[in-house]
Design a protein around this motif. Sequence first.
Motif, PDB file in Angstrom:
ATOM      1  N   LEU A   1       0.599  -1.428  -0.048  1.00 23.02           N
ATOM      2  CA  LEU A   1       0.229   0.117   0.139  1.00 23.02           C
ATOM      3  C   LEU A   1       0.861   1.320   0.557  1.00 23.02           C
ATOM      4  O   LEU A   1       0.731   1.774  -0.315  1.00 23.02           O
ATOM      5  CB  LEU A   1      -0.939  -0.214   1.300  1.00 23.02           C
ATOM      6  CG  LEU A   1      -2.172  -1.042   1.134  1.00 23.02           C
ATOM      7  CD1 LEU A   1      -2.757  -1.022   1.965  1.00 23.02           C
ATOM      8  CD2 LEU A   1      -3.085  -1.130   0.146  1.00 23.02           C
ATOM      9  N   SER A   2       2.069   1.033   0.346  1.00 24.33           N
ATOM     10  CA  SER A   2       3.105   2.204   0.567  1.00 24.33           C
ATOM     11  C   SER A   2       3.199   2.899  -0.785  1.00 24.33           C
ATOM     12  O   SER A   2       3.311   4.375  -1.558  1.00 24.33           O
ATOM     13  CB  SER A   2       3.661   2.166   1.454  1.00 24.33           C
ATOM     14  OG  SER A   2       3.587   1.767   2.491  1.00 24.33           O
ATOM     15  N   ILE A   3       3.679   1.728  -1.321  1.00 24.34           N
ATOM     16  CA  ILE A   3       3.936   1.552  -3.111  1.00 24.34           C
ATOM     17  C   ILE A   3       3.307   2.058  -3.432  1.00 24.34           C
ATOM     18  O   ILE A   3       3.457   3.064  -4.158  1.00 24.34           O
ATOM     19  CB  ILE A   3       5.041   0.208  -3.046  1.00 24.34           C
ATOM     20  CG1 ILE A   3       5.765  -0.115  -2.678  1.00 24.34           C
ATOM     21  CG2 ILE A   3       5.495   0.469  -4.904  1.00 24.34           C
ATOM     22  CD1 ILE A   3       5.877  -1.607  -2.946  1.00 24.34           C
ATOM     23  N   VAL A   4       2.326   1.655  -3.699  1.00 16.17           N
ATOM     24  CA  VAL A   4       0.762   2.286  -4.678  1.00 16.17           C
ATOM     25  C   VAL A   4       0.523   3.697  -3.647  1.00 16.17           C
ATOM     26  O   VAL A   4       0.487   4.644  -5.299  1.00 16.17           O
ATOM     27  CB  VAL A   4      -0.807   0.654  -3.769  1.00 16.17           C
ATOM     28  CG1 VAL A   4      -1.761   2.037  -4.835  1.00 16.17           C
ATOM     29  CG2 VAL A   4      -0.050  -0.047  -4.781  1.00 16.17           C
ATOM     30  N   ILE A   5       0.775   4.255  -2.503  1.00 16.86           N
ATOM     31  CA  ILE A   5      -0.043   5.390  -2.690  1.00 16.86           C
ATOM     32  C   ILE A   5       1.222   6.403  -2.983  1.00 16.86           C
ATOM     33  O   ILE A   5       0.950   7.174  -3.782  1.00 16.86           O
ATOM     34  CB  ILE A   5       0.048   5.606  -0.947  1.00 16.86           C
ATOM     35  CG1 ILE A   5      -1.409   4.832  -0.249  1.00 16.86           C
ATOM     36  CG2 ILE A   5      -0.324   7.410  -0.729  1.00 16.86           C
ATOM     37  CD1 ILE A   5      -1.514   4.507   1.004  1.00 16.86           C
ATOM     38  N   PHE A   6       2.364   6.056  -2.743  1.00 19.47           N
ATOM     39  CA  PHE A   6       3.569   6.573  -3.501  1.00 19.47           C
ATOM     40  C   PHE A   6       3.310   7.142  -4.559  1.00 19.47           C
ATOM     41  O   PHE A   6       3.332   8.248  -4.844  1.00 19.47           O
ATOM     42  CB  PHE A   6       5.165   6.039  -2.882  1.00 19.47           C
ATOM     43  CG  PHE A   6       5.790   7.029  -3.292  1.00 19.47           C
ATOM     44  CD1 PHE A   6       6.007   8.487  -2.670  1.00 19.47           C
ATOM     45  CD2 PHE A   6       6.809   6.808  -4.108  1.00 19.47           C
ATOM     46  CE1 PHE A   6       7.873   8.969  -2.779  1.00 19.47           C
ATOM     47  CE2 PHE A   6       8.181   7.731  -4.678  1.00 19.47           C
ATOM     48  CZ  PHE A   6       8.163   8.992  -4.039  1.00 19.47           C
ATOM     49  N   ASP A   7       3.629   5.870  -5.656  1.00 19.42           N
ATOM     50  CA  ASP A   7       3.295   5.847  -6.584  1.00 19.42           C
ATOM     51  C   ASP A   7       2.334   6.539  -7.572  1.00 19.42           C
ATOM     52  O   ASP A   7       2.359   7.270  -8.551  1.00 19.42           O
ATOM     53  CB  ASP A   7       3.659   4.946  -7.481  1.00 19.42           C
ATOM     54  CG  ASP A   7       5.382   3.963  -7.013  1.00 19.42           C
ATOM     55  OD1 ASP A   7       6.529   4.642  -6.413  1.00 19.42           O
ATOM     56  OD2 ASP A   7       5.084   3.003  -7.251  1.00 19.42           O
ATOM     57  N   LEU A   8       1.119   6.039  -7.447  1.00 16.98           N
ATOM     58  CA  LEU A   8       0.399   6.725  -7.772  1.00 16.98           C
ATOM     59  C   LEU A   8      -1.138   8.068  -7.075  1.00 16.98           C
ATOM     60  O   LEU A   8      -2.088   8.180  -7.388  1.00 16.98           O
ATOM     61  CB  LEU A   8      -0.860   5.616  -8.325  1.00 16.98           C
ATOM     62  CG  LEU A   8      -0.176   4.309  -9.012  1.00 16.98           C
ATOM     63  CD1 LEU A   8      -1.045   3.277  -9.287  1.00 16.98           C
ATOM     64  CD2 LEU A   8       0.492   4.973 -10.399  1.00 16.98           C
ATOM     65  N   GLY A   9      -0.817   8.892  -5.376  1.00 13.11           N
ATOM     66  CA  GLY A   9      -1.467   9.217  -4.874  1.00 13.11           C
ATOM     67  C   GLY A   9      -1.461  10.725  -5.549  1.00 13.11           C
ATOM     68  O   GLY A   9      -0.354  10.912  -6.426  1.00 13.11           O
TER      69      GLY A   9
END
Length: 94
Positions: A51-59
């Motif tokens: 989730l951290s990766i998704v939020i950082f990349d696509l947030g």
Amino acid sequence: MRGPPPPQPDHPPGTAKMGPMSRRRPPSGRHLAAMCLSEAVGTAVLVAFGLSIVIFDLGRGSPLASVLPSVGARRALTGALFGATGMAVALSPV
């Protein structure tokens, strides 16, 4: 001239031959608790890092958007990092 008769199976007809893994007893007691705890820790790590990766990349307002403006490229990077996280969890001693 006829050859030798076909070999007879070493298991009852209509059943599959059991492999070495099927002869093991299921884990119990402390081993079962350790396996469940290990699975829970691995899942928690995967979800947290994933989730951290998704939020950082696509947030929204992501600093990565200015470095990598293509949404497709960011999705590919997110997938690769998420997959690498899953691989690290699967190969870890936890």
